[in-house]
Every structure is written in structure tokens, then in C-alpha cells.
Design a protein around this motif. Structure first.
Motif, PDB file in Angstrom:
ATOM      1  N   HIS A 113       1.146  -1.146   0.078  1.00 32.86           N
ATOM      2  CA  HIS A 113      -0.008  -0.004   0.031  1.00 32.86           C
ATOM      3  C   HIS A 113       0.835   1.160   0.055  1.00 32.86           C
ATOM      4  O   HIS A 113       1.358   1.667   0.947  1.00 32.86           O
ATOM      5  CB  HIS A 113      -0.979   0.241   1.420  1.00 32.86           C
ATOM      6  CG  HIS A 113      -1.810   1.342   1.355  1.00 32.86           C
ATOM      7  ND1 HIS A 113      -2.924   1.458   0.744  1.00 32.86           N
ATOM      8  CD2 HIS A 113      -1.505   2.557   1.721  1.00 32.86           C
ATOM      9  CE1 HIS A 113      -3.283   2.699   1.012  1.00 32.86           C
ATOM     10  NE2 HIS A 113      -2.769   3.323   1.592  1.00 32.86           N
ATOM     11  N   LEU A 114       1.461   1.579  -1.181  1.00 37.31           N
ATOM     12  CA  LEU A 114       2.156   2.687  -1.311  1.00 37.31           C
ATOM     13  C   LEU A 114       2.270   3.174  -2.667  1.00 37.31           C
ATOM     14  O   LEU A 114       1.780   2.854  -3.735  1.00 37.31           O
ATOM     15  CB  LEU A 114       3.846   2.363  -0.963  1.00 37.31           C
ATOM     16  CG  LEU A 114       4.484   1.122  -1.767  1.00 37.31           C
ATOM     17  CD1 LEU A 114       4.917   1.429  -3.102  1.00 37.31           C
ATOM     18  CD2 LEU A 114       5.228   0.366  -0.752  1.00 37.31           C
ATOM     19  N   SER A 115       2.868   4.349  -2.734  1.00 36.17           N
ATOM     20  CA  SER A 115       3.079   4.951  -4.117  1.00 36.17           C
ATOM     21  C   SER A 115       4.552   4.774  -4.658  1.00 36.17           C
ATOM     22  O   SER A 115       5.407   4.802  -4.020  1.00 36.17           O
ATOM     23  CB  SER A 115       2.910   6.554  -4.069  1.00 36.17           C
ATOM     24  OG  SER A 115       1.646   6.843  -3.335  1.00 36.17           O
ATOM     25  N   GLY A 116       4.285   4.513  -6.172  1.00 34.10           N
ATOM     26  CA  GLY A 116       5.665   4.130  -6.603  1.00 34.10           C
ATOM     27  C   GLY A 116       5.893   5.414  -7.859  1.00 34.10           C
ATOM     28  O   GLY A 116       5.475   6.242  -7.841  1.00 34.10           O
ATOM     29  N   ASN A 118       6.575   7.213 -11.130  1.00 37.26           N
ATOM     30  CA  ASN A 118       5.780   7.596 -12.239  1.00 37.26           C
ATOM     31  C   ASN A 118       4.127   7.751 -11.983  1.00 37.26           C
ATOM     32  O   ASN A 118       3.449   7.279 -12.595  1.00 37.26           O
ATOM     33  CB  ASN A 118       5.812   6.949 -13.365  1.00 37.26           C
ATOM     34  CG  ASN A 118       7.139   6.839 -14.052  1.00 37.26           C
ATOM     35  OD1 ASN A 118       7.732   7.888 -14.092  1.00 37.26           O
ATOM     36  ND2 ASN A 118       7.818   5.550 -14.313  1.00 37.26           N
ATOM     37  N   GLN A 119       4.056   8.049 -10.652  1.00 41.38           N
ATOM     38  CA  GLN A 119       2.511   8.150  -9.980  1.00 41.38           C
ATOM     39  C   GLN A 119       1.576   6.994 -10.070  1.00 41.38           C
ATOM     40  O   GLN A 119       0.489   6.919 -10.236  1.00 41.38           O
ATOM     41  CB  GLN A 119       1.728   9.422 -10.877  1.00 41.38           C
ATOM     42  CG  GLN A 119       2.428  10.746 -10.790  1.00 41.38           C
ATOM     43  CD  GLN A 119       1.867  11.967 -11.589  1.00 41.38           C
ATOM     44  OE1 GLN A 119       1.303  11.594 -12.579  1.00 41.38           O
ATOM     45  NE2 GLN A 119       2.196  12.839 -11.506  1.00 41.38           N
ATOM     46  N   THR A 120       2.466   5.786  -9.999  1.00 40.51           N
ATOM     47  CA  THR A 120       1.860   4.658  -9.789  1.00 40.51           C
ATOM     48  C   THR A 120       1.330   4.616  -8.234  1.00 40.51           C
ATOM     49  O   THR A 120       1.856   4.860  -7.468  1.00 40.51           O
ATOM     50  CB  THR A 120       2.530   3.341 -10.175  1.00 40.51           C
ATOM     51  OG1 THR A 120       3.777   3.146  -9.267  1.00 40.51           O
ATOM     52  CG2 THR A 120       2.911   3.524 -11.634  1.00 40.51           C
ATOM     53  N   ASN A 121       0.248   3.656  -8.108  1.00 42.52           N
ATOM     54  CA  ASN A 121      -0.238   3.305  -6.697  1.00 42.52           C
ATOM     55  C   ASN A 121      -0.423   1.733  -6.462  1.00 42.52           C
ATOM     56  O   ASN A 121      -0.763   1.134  -7.421  1.00 42.52           O
ATOM     57  CB  ASN A 121      -1.420   4.181  -6.369  1.00 42.52           C
ATOM     58  CG  ASN A 121      -1.300   5.562  -6.406  1.00 42.52           C
ATOM     59  OD1 ASN A 121      -0.556   5.917  -5.466  1.00 42.52           O
ATOM     60  ND2 ASN A 121      -2.117   6.220  -7.182  1.00 42.52           N
ATOM     61  N   TRP A 122       0.526   1.276  -5.709  1.00 42.78           N
ATOM     62  CA  TRP A 122       0.307  -0.392  -5.454  1.00 42.78           C
ATOM     63  C   TRP A 122      -0.424  -0.690  -4.343  1.00 42.78           C
ATOM     64  O   TRP A 122      -0.316  -0.091  -3.137  1.00 42.78           O
ATOM     65  CB  TRP A 122       1.875  -0.563  -5.307  1.00 42.78           C
ATOM     66  CG  TRP A 122       2.759  -0.336  -6.444  1.00 42.78           C
ATOM     67  CD1 TRP A 122       3.506   0.594  -6.830  1.00 42.78           C
ATOM     68  CD2 TRP A 122       3.237  -1.394  -7.503  1.00 42.78           C
ATOM     69  NE1 TRP A 122       4.184   0.685  -7.921  1.00 42.78           N
ATOM     70  CE2 TRP A 122       4.030  -0.806  -8.311  1.00 42.78           C
ATOM     71  CE3 TRP A 122       2.593  -2.545  -7.611  1.00 42.78           C
ATOM     72  CZ2 TRP A 122       4.235  -1.196  -9.551  1.00 42.78           C
ATOM     73  CZ3 TRP A 122       3.184  -3.328  -8.716  1.00 42.78           C
ATOM     74  CH2 TRP A 122       3.935  -2.703  -9.898  1.00 42.78           C
ATOM     75  N   ARG A 123      -1.448  -1.425  -4.508  1.00 42.64           N
ATOM     76  CA  ARG A 123      -2.281  -1.939  -3.425  1.00 42.64           C
ATOM     77  C   ARG A 123      -2.438  -3.437  -3.800  1.00 42.64           C
ATOM     78  O   ARG A 123      -2.051  -4.139  -4.849  1.00 42.64           O
ATOM     79  CB  ARG A 123      -3.713  -1.392  -3.712  1.00 42.64           C
ATOM     80  CG  ARG A 123      -3.713   0.123  -3.812  1.00 42.64           C
ATOM     81  CD  ARG A 123      -3.408   0.471  -2.394  1.00 42.64           C
ATOM     82  NE  ARG A 123      -3.487   2.172  -2.589  1.00 42.64           N
ATOM     83  CZ  ARG A 123      -2.580   2.921  -2.571  1.00 42.64           C
ATOM     84  NH1 ARG A 123      -1.340   2.475  -2.798  1.00 42.64           N
ATOM     85  NH2 ARG A 123      -2.839   4.314  -2.402  1.00 42.64           N
ATOM     86  N   ASP A 169      -7.536  -3.870  -0.967  1.00 40.24           N
ATOM     87  CA  ASP A 169      -6.518  -3.191  -0.220  1.00 40.24           C
ATOM     88  C   ASP A 169      -6.170  -3.492   0.941  1.00 40.24           C
ATOM     89  O   ASP A 169      -6.412  -2.918   2.097  1.00 40.24           O
ATOM     90  CB  ASP A 169      -6.714  -1.528  -0.260  1.00 40.24           C
ATOM     91  CG  ASP A 169      -5.463  -0.531   0.182  1.00 40.24           C
ATOM     92  OD1 ASP A 169      -4.396  -1.256   0.206  1.00 40.24           O
ATOM     93  OD2 ASP A 169      -5.802   0.501  -0.032  1.00 40.24           O
ATOM     94  N   TYR A 172      -4.450  -1.577   3.947  1.00 43.30           N
ATOM     95  CA  TYR A 172      -4.748  -0.608   4.458  1.00 43.30           C
ATOM     96  C   TYR A 172      -6.266  -0.741   5.191  1.00 43.30           C
ATOM     97  O   TYR A 172      -6.371  -0.288   6.508  1.00 43.30           O
ATOM     98  CB  TYR A 172      -5.333   0.491   3.415  1.00 43.30           C
ATOM     99  CG  TYR A 172      -5.956   1.806   3.565  1.00 43.30           C
ATOM    100  CD1 TYR A 172      -5.086   2.889   4.220  1.00 43.30           C
ATOM    101  CD2 TYR A 172      -7.238   1.994   3.508  1.00 43.30           C
ATOM    102  CE1 TYR A 172      -5.499   4.004   4.570  1.00 43.30           C
ATOM    103  CE2 TYR A 172      -7.866   3.263   3.875  1.00 43.30           C
ATOM    104  CZ  TYR A 172      -6.902   4.025   4.205  1.00 43.30           C
ATOM    105  OH  TYR A 172      -7.472   5.464   4.796  1.00 43.30           O
TER     106      TYR A 172
END
Length: 173
Positions: A113-116, A118-123, A169, A172
Motif C-alpha cells: 500500500h504505497l506510491s511508486g 511515475n505516479q503509480t499506486n500499489w495496492r 487493499d 490499508y
């Protein structure tokens, strides 16, 4: 977590690991265990076969959470199966590994649960399926990297026979 709607479709693939033709049946159910439909397929020896949009092929028009049971009546059957959820806008796939009846711990080696970049969001979504004939009791433990997990945070759940549940998620929530 098999899905068919305007945004996603589900493909299912098979690899026959034997030297004889393999016949499999795919039975599809809603997450609550309601039967949707079934299709049969023959896979040549030592070959791979993928079915596009399996949920449409069994009669589902709009479903957000289903599961499939793949079976063969052949004694010598040796095969591997998987599903992929395809984003209809981007063509990006989400791999879904097959579930097996488990009597002990199953480990998910990575979750996020984090941002990667190039503005990717990992869930990480977690789907649990009870393939048994009776209610299942299971526990989810959070084993945090670099931590003493002797007293890991956990929760206990119950799930009816032939049912599945999705934890979106999961880290979270």
C-alpha cells in the motif's frame, strides 16, 4: 475475483502437461456460491490454450466477483490453469493464480500500500475461497518486514462453504 463488466474481462488459460488430450470443465459461480454456468474444453497434448472472456461464454453479462472451478474426470490428468483479469481500457492483465485446498498456512510473499514511480499506486487485494463442504475458519496475520512478528497483528474470519470474499487493499483496511 473473476470479473466481467465494461471495465474488465476475465480470460482463463490451461497448460496440458501430459501426452494425451485433456478434457476439462470450467464451472463458474458468484462469490456467494450461486452457479452461473459451465463450459468444456479439450486441450491437445503438451499444449497451451486460453479462453477469452470466460464469464461471457458461460452466460454472465455483468459480474464483479466470481470464481471458477476447473476439473477433469481423467485419471491421468496433469495440467496447470490460471486466470487473468484484463483492463479493457489499457489491456493490462492481473494474474490470478489457482487456489488449492489448504490445510496449513499460506504465505503471500509481498503486499503493498504505497506510491511508486511515475505516479503509480500499489495496492494488494486478497481473495479467499472456501472450496470445502463446511464453514471454514481462517486467520490473516500481518507479518511486517524487518519486525519481530512474534505477536503479529491478526484477525480471525469465518467463511461459508463454496463462498469467496475479497479484501480490497488488505494492508490499508
Amino acid at each position: 475475483q473473476l470479473t466481467r463488466n465494461d471495465d474488465y474481462r476475465t480470460n482463463i488459460g490451461f497448460t496440458n502437461l501430459a501426452q494425451t488430450k485433456l478434457n476439462v470443465a470450467v464451472d463458474v459461480f458468484t462469490s456467494t456460491g450461486t452457479y452461473i454456468g459451465s463450459k468444456g474444453y479439450a486441450i491437445d497434448p503438451y499444449s497451451f490454450f486460453q479462453v477469452t472472456d470466460i464469464l461471457r461464454k458461460v452466460g454472465a453479462t455483468d459480474i464483479d466477483d466470481a470464481y471458477a472451478v476447473v476439473r477433469s474426470q481423467e485419471v491421468e490428468a496433469a495440467y496447470f490453469t490460471y486466470a487473468s483479469i484484463i483492463d479493457n481500457r489499457t489491456g493490462d492483465p492481473i494474474y490470478v493464480s489457482p487456489a488449492e485446498t489448504a490445510t496449513s498456512a499460506i504465505y503471500i510473499p509481498a503486499a503493498a500500500h504505497l506510491s511508486g514511480a511515475n505516479q503509480t499506486n500499489w495496492r494488494t487485494d486478497l481473495e479467499v475461497f472456501n472450496s470445502g463442504a463446511s464453514q471454514a475458519r481462517f486467520q490473516i496475520d500481518l507479518l511486517e518486514r524487518g519486525q519481530d512478528n512474534t505477536n503479529a497483528r491478526n484477525q480471525i474470519f469465518l467463511l461459508g462453504p463454496g463462498k469467496s470474499i475479497r479484501y480490497e487493499d488488505v494492508l490499508y483496511t
